[in-house]
Design an enzyme around this catalytic site. Structure first.
Site, PDB file in Angstrom:
ATOM      1  N   CYS A 183       0.830  -1.206   0.000  1.00 57.36           N
ATOM      2  CA  CYS A 183       0.000   0.000   0.000  1.00 57.36           C
ATOM      3  C   CYS A 183       0.865   1.257   0.000  1.00 57.36           C
ATOM      4  O   CYS A 183       1.842   1.339   0.757  1.00 57.36           O
ATOM      5  CB  CYS A 183      -0.916   0.009   1.218  1.00 57.36           C
ATOM      6  SG  CYS A 183      -2.080   1.397   1.207  1.00 57.36           S
ATOM      7  N   CYS A 205      -0.693   5.197   6.745  1.00 59.42           N
ATOM      8  CA  CYS A 205      -1.491   5.091   7.970  1.00 59.42           C
ATOM      9  C   CYS A 205      -0.681   4.378   9.055  1.00 59.42           C
ATOM     10  O   CYS A 205      -0.291   3.218   8.900  1.00 59.42           O
ATOM     11  CB  CYS A 205      -2.783   4.335   7.686  1.00 59.42           C
ATOM     12  SG  CYS A 205      -3.740   5.017   6.316  1.00 59.42           S
ATOM     13  N   CYS A 215      -1.412   0.708  10.413  1.00 60.21           N
ATOM     14  CA  CYS A 215      -1.655  -0.392   9.489  1.00 60.21           C
ATOM     15  C   CYS A 215      -0.400  -1.188   9.164  1.00 60.21           C
ATOM     16  O   CYS A 215       0.634  -0.625   8.802  1.00 60.21           O
ATOM     17  CB  CYS A 215      -2.271   0.157   8.204  1.00 60.21           C
ATOM     18  SG  CYS A 215      -2.749  -1.134   7.035  1.00 60.21           S
ATOM     19  N   CYS A 228     -16.973  -9.430   3.345  1.00 62.79           N
ATOM     20  CA  CYS A 228     -16.350  -8.123   3.197  1.00 62.79           C
ATOM     21  C   CYS A 228     -15.086  -8.265   2.355  1.00 62.79           C
ATOM     22  O   CYS A 228     -14.135  -8.941   2.769  1.00 62.79           O
ATOM     23  CB  CYS A 228     -16.016  -7.545   4.556  1.00 62.79           C
ATOM     24  SG  CYS A 228     -17.446  -7.460   5.657  1.00 62.79           S
ATOM     25  N   CYS A 253     -19.944  -6.591   0.979  1.00 61.46           N
ATOM     26  CA  CYS A 253     -19.466  -5.243   1.261  1.00 61.46           C
ATOM     27  C   CYS A 253     -18.079  -5.097   0.651  1.00 61.46           C
ATOM     28  O   CYS A 253     -17.252  -6.006   0.769  1.00 61.46           O
ATOM     29  CB  CYS A 253     -19.408  -4.997   2.761  1.00 61.46           C
ATOM     30  SG  CYS A 253     -18.758  -3.380   3.221  1.00 61.46           S
ATOM     31  N   CYS A 296     -20.810   1.891   5.654  1.00 60.43           N
ATOM     32  CA  CYS A 296     -20.222   1.299   6.848  1.00 60.43           C
ATOM     33  C   CYS A 296     -18.994   2.115   7.202  1.00 60.43           C
ATOM     34  O   CYS A 296     -18.111   2.285   6.380  1.00 60.43           O
ATOM     35  CB  CYS A 296     -19.849  -0.148   6.540  1.00 60.43           C
ATOM     36  SG  CYS A 296     -18.833  -0.904   7.801  1.00 60.43           S
ATOM     37  N   ARG A 345     -20.385  -3.289  15.283  1.00 61.61           N
ATOM     38  CA  ARG A 345     -19.602  -4.505  15.048  1.00 61.61           C
ATOM     39  C   ARG A 345     -18.292  -4.468  15.841  1.00 61.61           C
ATOM     40  O   ARG A 345     -17.550  -3.489  15.784  1.00 61.61           O
ATOM     41  CB  ARG A 345     -19.279  -4.644  13.553  1.00 61.61           C
ATOM     42  CG  ARG A 345     -18.495  -5.919  13.228  1.00 61.61           C
ATOM     43  CD  ARG A 345     -18.284  -6.073  11.733  1.00 61.61           C
ATOM     44  NE  ARG A 345     -19.583  -6.047  11.051  1.00 61.61           N
ATOM     45  CZ  ARG A 345     -19.902  -5.155  10.124  1.00 61.61           C
ATOM     46  NH1 ARG A 345     -19.053  -4.247   9.750  1.00 61.61           N
ATOM     47  NH2 ARG A 345     -21.087  -5.208   9.559  1.00 61.61           N
TER      48      ARG A 345
END
Length: 389
Positions: free
Chosen positions: A65, A69, A72, A109, A142, A202, A272
């Site tokens: 990626c 962040c 992460c 997901c 999702c 979401c 959740r």
């Protein structure tokens, strides 16, 4: 306790608590914890009964990626020893999804690392969505692909996607401290795009990154204003090799208070328990079911979770039941009149961050590292080993 009676009454009326009341929940003592759980549990049962919705993550593309962040393990510059692979083929993703559905998952997901999808990526994910829907009757799908460009949410919905996840993660005031390659406003814009396309939005948060109580309340109130249908609550997994590797700030009791606060602010929304429940809630996970009505089954994006069989046993032992595909998750007032946000005041719509799990030990104080509970995922999608579901 007058505070809890007030919050229960407001929750049953879908009335927004004050910020002071939300902060007071986070400030309650451990001696009052069971009272807090019982009060929030009344609100949870009023809107969702004793049903638990199971969700299953499929990591379509792991690592690699370009975003920075801090929380992460897939970030730019991460030294975490995670699985790294490029896009799964639609049949591979469908096979992984089928394992979760067989384990009782109602929603799949689909997650891919990266800033956001290209048009080719949307084509690829659209084909994957269609394949999963064709092979698994009644399953919800999702997508979680990062920042969306104009028209991409519409294309995903046309392919059969039911929802789109994009978390706010933390308060606007502190967002720049954890990420510099995109902004808080970028994330809000993507949630708006999902709403506008008719997808169930979401969006949730990550607790345990060193934020204050005020930050937690700010992000939860911002989520209520955005009005997603589901709010995943993640608890930071301090992966070795990431900037937040030493942020061990959570106790099981703190996690329960956070979940209770979210339930009071978002009473009729799918809350959740997402990444990190095994690491931080540990043996108190069953209590969290009295606050949240949804969990992830099995493993997460780059870390391993509690065994799927243990998840199902935990739910049954705690006196809850798995929500089937024949049931609508949300209360009727949130699913009529066009879908997105039909009740006054807002609420919250799916998946989270990583979580991990191993055997639970003694309860340490906040700040004591439990790296023994962080297990990098080595099975399931992107490997030759069977998934955990």
């Amino acid at each position: 306790m007058d505070l809890l009676n007030t919050l229960v009454d407001k929750g049953l009326r879908r009335e927004t608590p004050t910020r002071e009341e939300a902060l007071a929940v986070l400030a309650t003592s451990d001696d009052d914890l069971l009272d807090v759980v019982a009060a929030a549990g009344k609100v949870r049962r009023h809107w969702f009964g004793r049903r638990v919705k199971l969700n299953y993550l499929v990591n379509l593309k792991s690592g690699l990626c370009p975003e920075d962040c801090s929380y992460c393990s897939q970030r730019l510059g991460s030294k975490a020893g995670i699985l790294k692979y490029t896009w799964l083929k639609p049949d591979q993703a469908s096979e992984a999804a089928a394992a979760g559905v067989a384990g009782g998952a109602k929603r799949v997901c689909l997650v891919a690392s990266g800033r956001g999808p290209t048009e080719r990526d949307v084509d690829r994910v659209s084909e994957t969505i269609r394949t999963i829907k064709e092979e698994n009757e009644g399953v919800e799908v999702c997508a979680c692909l990062g920042l969306l460009s104009d028209g991409q949410a519409e294309r995903l919905r046309e392919a059969g996607a039911d929802a789109y996840n994009h978390n706010l993660n933390t308060s606007e005031a502190t967002y720049g401290d954890i990420t510099t390659t995109h902004t808080y406003a970028d994330r809000v814009d993507t949630v708006h795009k999902a709403h506008a396309a008719g997808l169930s939005a979401c969006s949730g948060l990550i607790a345990g990154m060193g934020e204050s109580d005020q930050d937690l309340v700010d992000v939860v109130f911002a989520l209520r204003e955005l009005d997603p249908d589901s709010v995943p609550v993640n608890f930071l997994i301090p992966f070795e090799g990431t900037p937040l590797a030493k942020e061990w700030n959570l106790t099981p009791q703190r996690c329960l208070r956070i979940l209770a606060m979210v339930r009071f602010v978002c009473p009729d929304v799918e809350v959740r328990i997402a990444g990190g429940r095994e690491v931080h809630l540990r043996t108190l996970q069953p209590l969290a079911l009295h606050l949240a009505n949804s969990i992830f089954l099995g493993d997460y994006l780059t870390s391993e979770g509690q065994a799927g069989k243990a998840d199902l046993e935990m739910i049954a032992d705690a006196g809850f039941e798995i929500e089937g595909t024949d049931r609508t998750t949300l209360p009727a007032h949130r699913t009529t009149g066009g879908g997105c946000g039909t009740h006054e005041g807002g609420g919250a719509r799916t998946p989270g961050t990583d979580a991990a799990g191993s055997e639970c030990g003694s309860t340490p104080a906040a700040g004591e590292a439990r790296t023994d509970l962080v297990t990098v995922r080595r099975r399931g999608a992107g490997t030759d080993l069977a998934p955990n579901a």
